[in-house]
Design an enzyme around this catalytic site. Structure first.
Site, PDB file in Angstrom:
ATOM      1  N   ASP A 112      44.396  34.142  37.830  1.00 36.73           N
ATOM      2  CA  ASP A 112      43.731  35.249  38.291  1.00 36.73           C
ATOM      3  C   ASP A 112      44.288  36.450  37.487  1.00 36.73           C
ATOM      4  O   ASP A 112      45.534  36.724  37.825  1.00 36.73           O
ATOM      5  CB  ASP A 112      43.803  35.396  39.768  1.00 36.73           C
ATOM      6  CG  ASP A 112      42.841  36.544  40.323  1.00 36.73           C
ATOM      7  OD1 ASP A 112      42.842  37.475  39.809  1.00 36.73           O
ATOM      8  OD2 ASP A 112      42.429  36.293  41.657  1.00 36.73           O
ATOM      9  N   HIS A 166      39.513  35.303  38.862  1.00 42.25           N
ATOM     10  CA  HIS A 166      39.378  36.158  40.353  1.00 42.25           C
ATOM     11  C   HIS A 166      37.919  36.027  40.766  1.00 42.25           C
ATOM     12  O   HIS A 166      37.449  36.279  41.931  1.00 42.25           O
ATOM     13  CB  HIS A 166      39.413  37.726  39.866  1.00 42.25           C
ATOM     14  CG  HIS A 166      39.500  38.532  41.183  1.00 42.25           C
ATOM     15  ND1 HIS A 166      40.700  38.233  41.822  1.00 42.25           N
ATOM     16  CD2 HIS A 166      39.035  39.372  41.707  1.00 42.25           C
ATOM     17  CE1 HIS A 166      40.660  39.200  42.887  1.00 42.25           C
ATOM     18  NE2 HIS A 166      39.685  39.899  42.839  1.00 42.25           N
ATOM     19  N   SER A 175      38.494  39.457  48.056  1.00 38.33           N
ATOM     20  CA  SER A 175      39.124  40.626  47.121  1.00 38.33           C
ATOM     21  C   SER A 175      39.504  41.743  47.912  1.00 38.33           C
ATOM     22  O   SER A 175      40.185  41.606  48.832  1.00 38.33           O
ATOM     23  CB  SER A 175      38.536  40.808  45.737  1.00 38.33           C
ATOM     24  OG  SER A 175      39.264  41.495  45.002  1.00 38.33           O
TER      25      SER A 175
HETATM   26  C1  MLT Z   1      39.658  44.823  44.240  1.00 38.45           C
HETATM   27  O1  MLT Z   1      39.253  45.060  42.896  1.00 38.45           O
HETATM   28  O2  MLT Z   1      39.041  44.561  45.144  1.00 38.45           O
HETATM   29  C2  MLT Z   1      41.153  44.635  44.060  1.00 38.45           C
HETATM   30  O3  MLT Z   1      41.649  43.968  43.040  1.00 38.45           O
HETATM   31  C3  MLT Z   1      41.649  44.385  45.421  1.00 38.45           C
HETATM   32  C4  MLT Z   1      41.888  45.716  46.056  1.00 38.45           C
HETATM   33  O4  MLT Z   1      41.750  46.499  45.498  1.00 38.45           O
HETATM   34  O5  MLT Z   1      41.918  45.470  47.277  1.00 38.45           O
END
Ligand code: MLT
Length: 207
Positions: A159, A190, A109
Site C-alpha cells: 500500500d 490501497h 481509507s
Molecule cells: C485518503 O486518501 O483517504 C487517505 O489516505 C486517508 C486519509 O487521509 O484519511
C-alpha cells in the site's frame, strides 16, 4: 438523499424486519454516500444501511476530516468531526428507530480513519467494524475500553499510502484496548479487492 440530519446521507432500511444490524458506511476521499453501497449489499445483504457523505471538501473531493498533507491529519478538525459524527449516529438512531440495533461501521481509507476515531473516542457507539486500509487517526490520552468491539482491518503489503508498520501498530493499539481484532493482509496496494469483500462477509456474518 436526506439532508434533515447534519450529514448528507442515504438510509436504506433492512428488507428483513427481524434483522438488527445497521451498517454505518463511510467512503474514502473523493467518494460519496452512493459508491460503496453495492459492496455492503454483497457483504450484509439483510442489514439496514446508513451511508454518509463527508462534510469536508478537499479540491472538490468529499472527506470526513481535514488533513494537512497525505497522512498528516488536522487533529483539531478530526476531534470536532468525530464528535459531529457521534452526534449524528445518536440522532439517526432515534430518527430511524435503530436504538436496539448493532451498529457495524464499514469504512474505506478516510472513512475507516474516522470510524477508528469514533471507536477510540466514544467506545460502545460502534459494536463492529470493517476497516479497509486504515491509518492510526490519533493516539488517545486515556485508553478506551473496546472490550465489546470486534474489528477487521484489511491491508496491502504494497500500500503506497498506509505503511504496513502503521497497520501493525493500529492492530496492537486496538488489542491493547481490549478489542477482538483481526488483520487480513494481501499482496496489493490501497485498492479494495474481491478477496477483502469475501473476508469481510465471513468476518461480519460469523458474529
Ligand atoms: C485518503 O486518501 O483517504 C487517505 O489516505 C486517508 C486519509 O487521509 O484519511
Amino acid at each position: 438523499m436526506n439532508q434533515v440530519l447534519n450529514f448528507k446521507h442515504k438510509y436504506i432500511p433492512s428488507s428483513d424486519p427481524t434483522n438488527q444490524n445497521t451498517v454505518l458506511l463511510l467512503h474514502g476521499t473523493g467518494g460519496n454516500e452512493e459508491n460503496l453501497v453495492p459492496i455492503v449489499e454483497m457483504i450484509l445483504p439483510d442489514a439496514a444501511i446508513l451511508s454518509l457523505r463527508g462534510q469536508i471538501l478537499e479540491n472538490g473531493m468529499p472527506r470526513f476530516f481535514r488533513r494537512i498533507a497525505e497522512g498528516v491529519f488536522d487533529l483539531e478538525d478530526l476531534k470536532f468531526r468525530t464528535q459531529e459524527l457521534a452526534i449524528f449516529i445518536e440522532r439517526a438512531s432515534q430518527r430511524y428507530g435503530l436504538l436496539s440495533n448493532k451498529v457495524i461501521a464499514v469504512g474505506y481509507s478516510n472513512g475507516a480513519n474516522i470510524a477508528s476515531s469514533v471507536m477510540l473516542t466514544y467506545p460502545g457507539l460502534i459494536s463492529e467494524a470493517a476497516l479497509f486500509h486504515p491509518m492510526i487517526p490519533f493516539v488517545p490520552e486515556n485508553p478506551p475500553d473496546l472490550s465489546k468491539t470486534k474489528i477487521l482491518i484489511t491491508a496491502g503489503t504494497n500500500d503506497p499510502i498506509v505503511n504496513p508498520e502503521e497497520t501493525l501498530e493500529l492492530h496492537k493499539m486496538f488489542e491493547d484496548y481490549g478489542a477482538e481484532v483481526e488483520v487480513f493482509w494481501q499482496d496489493n496496494g490501497h485498492n479494495l479487492t474481491r478477496e477483502e469483500i469475501e473476508k469481510t462477509t465471513n468476518f461480519l456474518s460469523s458474529s
